[in-house]
Structure formats: C-alpha cells, structure tokens
Design an enzyme around this catalytic site. Structure first.
Site, PDB file in Angstrom:
ATOM      1  N   ASP A 284       2.302  24.828  13.246  1.00 17.52           N
ATOM      2  CA  ASP A 284       3.089  23.971  12.373  1.00 17.52           C
ATOM      3  C   ASP A 284       2.406  22.604  12.365  1.00 17.52           C
ATOM      4  OD1 ASP A 284       4.935  22.837  10.696  1.00 17.52           O
ATOM      5  OD2 ASP A 284       6.695  23.489  11.811  1.00 17.52           O
TER       6      ASP A 284
HETATM    7  C1  BGC Z   1       7.382  22.034   8.648  1.00 14.68           C
HETATM    8  C2  BGC Z   1       6.780  23.298   8.066  1.00 14.68           C
HETATM    9  C3  BGC Z   1       5.972  22.956   6.843  1.00 14.68           C
HETATM   10  C4  BGC Z   1       4.922  21.937   7.227  1.00 14.68           C
HETATM   11  C5  BGC Z   1       4.025  21.535   6.074  1.00 14.68           C
HETATM   12  C6  BGC Z   1       6.336  20.972   8.877  1.00 14.68           C
HETATM   13  O1  BGC Z   1       6.914  19.775   9.253  1.00 14.68           O
HETATM   14  O2  BGC Z   1       8.044  22.339   9.860  1.00 14.68           O
HETATM   15  O3  BGC Z   1       7.803  24.221   7.751  1.00 14.68           O
HETATM   16  O4  BGC Z   1       5.396  24.118   6.315  1.00 14.68           O
HETATM   17  O5  BGC Z   1       5.561  20.771   7.732  1.00 14.68           O
HETATM   18  O6  BGC Z   1       4.712  20.764   5.157  1.00 14.68           O
END
Ligand code: BGC
Length: 752
Positions: A284
């Site tokens: 993530d």
């Molecule tokens: C989120 C993800 C997301 C990523 C990219 C993160 O903060 O938890 O679900 O895909 O950001 O935007």
C-alpha cells in the site's frame, strides 16, 4: 536498425538469434509509447511464465529494479510524462516492448478522472453491490471499471477491497463487501474477474486485517492462525480463486507483530505457497518499511516510491543479503501477470467512455443493491396514481446522492452537486465523516427530480432538513414524507458511533412524530443505528447508490422495481453491542493521518483474539445479542415461503434441496440462504453461511433450489496440520430468508 545495434551492444552475440524477429518489427507504438522491437516473448503460443522468463533473460539489473518500485510521474526535461495521472505508475522497458503499468484507484469507479476531463461511471458502493448477492452483477460491475480503464489508457485497477467487516464503524466499509468471508470473497472475486475480462489487471487489497482506519499505519492486529484463515484470509482466498487477480496490495498495519508488507507468514507462506498466488504483491502507498526483510518476506513491489526497492535493493543484492534470484522472482511475477491478463498483447486504446451504458449498468446494479429493511402496513410501494402530496426532506436530495470519500472517491461529471457559494470557503467536513481533507461529494441526479417524475400529479415539496421543526411542519402538511439521511464515510477516518451525524436522528424523530407515513432512505457507508426505528413505517438502505441512484431509488419507492437485496452486514442497535465498543486507538489522536504519524504515535494493539471467529452475525448469534437488522435480512413487495428441505452427504459433498414459493402478487427475486451448524467438536460459532441462490419467481410460482455445498465452506482450519479439515460428525443445514429467519433445517452426517 538503431535498436538492433543497441541490443547488439548490450547483449553480445545472443542478439543474433533475435535478428530476424527484430528486423520484422511492425511500425507503431503501444499505449502511446514509441515503437519497440518484438521479441520471442511475443509468441502467444508460449505460456505467460515462459514469456516472462524470455524477457528476464534480456534484462539488465537496472531494468529489473525499475519494475519493482513506483516510478517518477514527473515529466523528463523537454518531454511529457508517460504517467496517465493515476495513483500508480511503473515505467516499462521500452526496448523490450514491455509497456508502462498505469494504475488507477477504482474501487467504485475510476478516481481522479474527472479532474483530467475524463468521464467515469460512479457505481454503487461495493458494499451496496454485495447486497445483491449476485455474482453476475459483480462481474458486470468489474466490466464497467475495466471498460472505462481501457478507454482512459490505464492497464491496472487497484480496487478490489475485500477486508471483512470486523468493525462496523470502519470508514472504508463501503469499499469492501461485508462481514461474511464467503459472500465477500465471491462478490469481490467476480468483480475482479469482470475487470480482468477487459484485459486490465486487477488487484485484491488490503491484505490483511486492515479492518479499521484509526491508526492504520501503527496498529497491530492480533489473531490466531485459525482465526485469520477462517475469517479475513478466507475472503482473500476465495476472491483469488475466482479471479486470478494479477496483484495483491499488502496493507499498512501490522499483523501479529510484523508489518503486512514484510510479513513472511502472510505473503510467502499463506499467499504464495498455500494459495498458489502467481502475481505480484505491491505495498500500500508508503507501506514498505524495509528492504531486505520485506524482499525476503515476499513483497514484490514498493509503491509509490523507491526508497527501499530502488538503489537500496540493488545494494542489498550486491551485498548478498537478497539473492538475485529473488529479484528475478519479483520481476517474473509482474511480467507473467502482464502476459496472462493481456495488457502486452492487447494494450488499452484510448476511446470515449460510454456514459449512457455506464449509467444504465450503474442503475441496474443499484436496483439490486438497495435493501428494504422495514415496511410496516404496506407503506411501500407508493401508489404513483393515488398519492397527492409528498414532502421530500434532507440530505441534498434536491441535487444528488452522497458518495464515499478517500482514494475511492469518484469525481462525478459536473463536479460536486453541493457547490459552495461563490467565494465561500469549502464546506467543512461533516463531523465524524469524510477524512483526508475532503468534503462530502454528491453525485448529480437528484432523487427529488426522480420522485417528481414518478408522481406528476402529486404536489412534491422539498425541505433541506437542517431544522427539524421546520421539516416537521412541511411533513405535517403532506400525505407522505420521505426523509433522506446520510452517513458520510471515508478512507482515513472511522465513525466513533453508528449514529447519523449532524442531528439527523432528531430530524427523523421530529418528522416521524409529525407524519405517520414517514419513509426513510439512508445514504450510508456502512451499518447504522436507528434509535427512531419503532416510529417509522418504512426504511430503505440505499448505501452510496452511485450515479444511477436517484432513478433506482424512485423505481423502488414506487414499485416499478421490486426490492430483492439483503444485508451483507449486521446492523447493531448501538456500537455498545459490537465486540469492541470503543475503536482501538481512537483516543490516541482525533485523527491519525493516513501515511503519517508513524513515528509520532505509539504502536497499539487491535486485539481480534477475543472476538476471534465470531465476526459479524456470528458475534450476535454467539453472544445472544439481538441486532437491529440481521445479516441477510431484506424485504420485498411480495412474500415467499420455504418448504421441503432435504440434505444428504456423499463423501465430502453435501447436497441440499428445498422449495421457495412466491405467495404474493408481484414477480420478485428471493435470495435464499443456506447456513450450517457444525458438529459441537468443531468449536465454531452457532452457524455460518455456506451457500445461497437468487431465485426469480412469478406470483404463485414455486421453484426447487438444489445446491452442492463447497466442502471448504463446511471446513475448519486445523492449526496443527496447517490445513483445512472437514470434520466427521453431525451437521445441521438450515435454509431461509436471512440469518435469523431460517424456517427449514435438515441434519446430515459426514463420515469420511
Ligand atoms: C490506500 C489504497 C490506495 C492507495 C493509492 C492508499 O492510501 O490505502 O487503497 O490504493 O492509497 O491511492
């Protein structure tokens, strides 16, 4: 020729064998990139693994490193950035014909698009779509996303959230698929299968046990292996089985002491070895913490930067801390997925997204997603010809419907329907609602307009609902009052309670006191408490219903569509009835910002051990607590009866059969559910969902439902054997309309 000479220098005599293939390279680039030579890996007769290995043979270490972390989206001097503006970008290897990976957040539709002048369909929340229990609908959902990603030039979706609802107040529940691992796994699996059917790669996230937003960057979720495998990880296991998703996104939190993105148990042992996952694990955003430990534990790609998997990974390989073969494995996983899904053979081609098809699909999914949870005295459906006056109240129903916030936020075309007054500062985020600095976004298409269109002869008035007394006065003068209420939810923040924010409980109470024909329509991220439930005859749970929400709500209110959806989450009467009445860590800071606060705040425990296997309805069953609305509950404008159940076992296979009859006057679809109570020796909660079927029935019609239960769904996880085990013994199979309405049961003995 230039390319050929370059390759020659880079690869010595080996290039000679490629010579004729290179000379025949067709002109034209891929995905907007310059023309590149074909290689033997472009032979579609080879398997994705063989093709990936042929590419890897030609790659330098720097090229390999380039694929295992997010790339800069900045434009090179004098040139344009190749990034498509999505959340993730990995520059490809042009000389080898490997395209860039352009990833877009797309949990409920493609995000960020509108800001760049691109249209994306805002679908109902995935939690809403899960209420349809319709795997074909989930597949359609995924195809809408895949189709629009293609048209916008992306080749990967990073939606696919499948965290089970352990925390009813989790700000991201709307991006997931509910509390039952089998239902959630099937729905998300089919959704991702739909995405990948468009030759767009998909992922599943957030792996794993990232079940609350509060302190998601610092919390340590603890649970036994059995609990993990039977709850959160089972949802991922099923979703992967159904979709063969290209990617997995490991989550921010720790699990049993190790960060998810460097958790050998989760990544190497369970995901790759046991589940047989062939794709790649990406962190993530900002969820990578180390180089060597993460690389050895199974992380394949750092996102979105290169702090750990850029130069530092190269150094770790040079120092012998990470074997070079492990880097090849990371790259292999990425490339083989690109070949397997088709993004190299059939790259996206920019096109104009089909707005009308998107709206039609979104409305169809919404109509199967909206749950009628209460309907006393036949309050609904409304009779369009007979109703004389309707007071529509609250939740900006005059302009649009609410959507979910955070990285899943789809900017609707036309922008937020609730525009701040010219020159005014943006409206503050509603209390306990939207996080990440965003305001509540309303998607245009107003329920008020859709209601007016249904009842052209009725006097339909609107009151904004900010003053309960004024709203009650308007309601008093109307035959029927429809109160729209909302629960804004977002990534990055949980709600402290299940109550409606901003005095809306008082609004409902006041209107209900003024008009006995008060209908409530909720626009909600997840479960809600309804302290006023006894005083209103009808409640429709519309979730975040998407761009087709307004016409869908009107069709259901007036009976043009018969409700069929059932809750994929339990609704507790109050947060006091939840396994953890207070969200762990909520006292640490008012908001722990996502991606931040890591060093500034102490780690803390999120102890799922005591709750254990008792997730969702299993908790309410085991603890003898009465929910407000049970898992699986949902009404229709007709009634169904169940009869004649039989169950038999042959080896590991259990077969059940029963009849469902439509006893009413309208055609409808009943979601017939099957639950099992395991033998006492299993030590399981009282029952679990093991199957369901959507049955379409005309008035008076009866159909036989016959299902063979997947043995996995009847099994328990045996920690000593590190494997699923179908225990011999006496099982009870139950069938009916919800987890708490099960008129049929039949015993079955498994002897094997
Ligand atoms: C989120 C993800 C997301 C990523 C990219 C993160 O903060 O938890 O679900 O895909 O950001 O935007």
């Amino acid at each position: 020729m230039l390319v050929r000479n370059f390759l020659k220098a880079a690869m010595g005599v080996a290039v000679l064998s490629l010579g004729s293939a290179l000379a025949q390279t067709p002109a034209g680039g891929r995905g907007g990139q310059p023309a590149a030579p074909a290689g033997p890996w472009m032979n579609k007769a080879l398997s994705p693994d063989e093709r990936a290995d042929l590419v890897i043979k030609e790659m330098t270490i720097d090229e390999k490193i380039q694929l295992v972390h997010g790339g800069s989206t900045a434009a090179p001097a004098g040139g344009a950035s190749r990034s498509n503006g999505g959340a993730g970008f990995v520059p490809g290897i042009q000389r080898l014909n490997i395209p860039d990976v352009n990833m877009a957040d797309s949990a409920v539709g493609i995000t960020r698009g509108a800001a760049m002048g691109r249209y994306s369909t805002l679908l109902p929340s995935t939690l809403g779509a899960a209420s349809s229990w319709n795997t074909e609908g989930a597949y359609l959902y995924g195809t809408v996303i895949g189709r629009e990603l293609r048209a916008q030039g992306y080749n990967m979706s990073i939606g696919g959230g499948v965290n089970v609802t352990r925390e009813e107040r989790n700000g991201r529940n709307f991006e997931y698929a509910g509390e039952d691992p089998i239902l959630a796994g099937m729905m998300t699996g089919y959704l991702m299968k739909g995405v990948q059917s468009q030759q767009i790669m998909g992922d599943l996230k957030h792996y794993a046990v990232n079940d609350q937003e509060t302190g998601r960057n610092i919390g340590n979720a603890t649970a036994s292996k059995r609990v993990l495998r039977e709850t959160d990880l089972l949802a991922f296991e099923i979703a992967l089985r159904e979709s063969n998703a290209a990617g997995f996104m490991c989550s921010y939190n720790k699990i049993n002491g190790d960060w998810a993105c460097e958790n050998d148990y989760l990544l190497n042992q369970v995901l790759k070895k046991t589940f047989g996952f062939k794709g790649w694990v990406m962190s993530d955003w900002g969820g990578t913490h180390t180089t060597t430990k993460a690389a050895l534990a199974g992380l394949d790609q750092e996102q979105p930067g290169s702090g750990f998997f850029g130069d530092n990974l190269k150094k770790a390989i040079a120092a012998g801390e990470v074997p070079a073969a492990r880097l090849d494995d990371m790259v292999h996983r990425i490339l083989r997925s690109m070949f397997a899904v088709g993004v190299i053979d059939n790259p996206p081609v920019r096109d104009v997204p089909d707005v009308f098809q998107g709206l039609e699909d979104a409305q169809k999914i919404a109509e199967e997603s909206i749950v009628l949870v209460k309907n006393a005295n036949g309050q609904l459906p409304l009779n369009a010809a007979a109703v004389k006056s309707i007071a529509v109240i609250g939740s900006h129903a005059d302009v649009g419907v609410l959507s979910g916030g955070g990285s899943a936020q789809v900017n609707p075309s036309g922008g937020n329907a609730v525009k701040p007054a010219p020159g005014a500062a943006p409206a503050p985020a509603p209390a306990g609602g939207m996080g990440m600095g965003r305001v509540a976004v309303y998607s245009p298409l107003a329920p008020l307009k859709a209601i007016r269109a249904k009842a052209p002869n009725a006097k339909v008035t609107y009151n904004e609902g900010t003053d309960p007394a004024a709203a009650a006065a308007v309601a008093k003068g109307a035959e029927v009052a429809i109160v729209f209420v909302n629960q804004p939810m977002s990534e990055g923040r949980d709600s402290a309670t299940l109550n409606l924010p901003e005095n809306q409980d008082a609004l409902v109470a006041a209107v209900a006191a003024a008009n006995p024909h008060t209908i409530i329509v909720t626009e909600n991220g997840g479960p809600l408490a309804m302290p006023w439930i006894a005083n209103v005859p009808a409640v429709m749970v519309a979730w975040f219903p998407g761009v087709g929400g307004a016409p869908a709500i009107a069709n259901l209110l007036f009976g043009d569509v018969n409700p069929s959806a059932k809750l994929p989450v339990s609704f507790a009467k109050t947060h006091e009835d939840l396994p953890m009445p207070k969200i762990p860590g909520i006292d640490l800071a008012p908001v722990v910002p996502p991606g931040g606060g890591r060093g500034a705040l102490p780690n803390f425990e999120i102890p799922y051990g005591p709750e254990g296997l008792k997730v969702g309805y299993k908790w309410f069953d085991a603890e003898n607590k009465e929910p407000l609305f049970a898992f699986g509950h949902g009404l229709s404008y007709t009634t169904y009866s169940y009869s004649g159940m039989t169950a038999s076992a042959s080896g590991r296979n259990v077969k059940v059969s029963f009849q469902v009859k439509n006893d009413g006057k309208r055609p409808g679809v009943e979601i017939a559910q099957i639950y099992a109570a395991l033998p006492a020796s299993a030590g399981e909660p009282p029952k679990r969902l093991v199957g369901w079927q959507r049955v379409a029935l005309n008035p008076g019609e009866s159909k036989t439902v016959t299902l063979t239960i997947d043995p996995l769904y009847l099994s328990v996880f045996d920690e000593a054997k590190d494997a699923w085990s179908l225990l011999p013994g006496d099982y009870k199979l139950m069938a009916g309309a919800s987890s708490r309405t099960l008129p049929l049961s039949a015993p079955v003995r498994i002897t094997q």
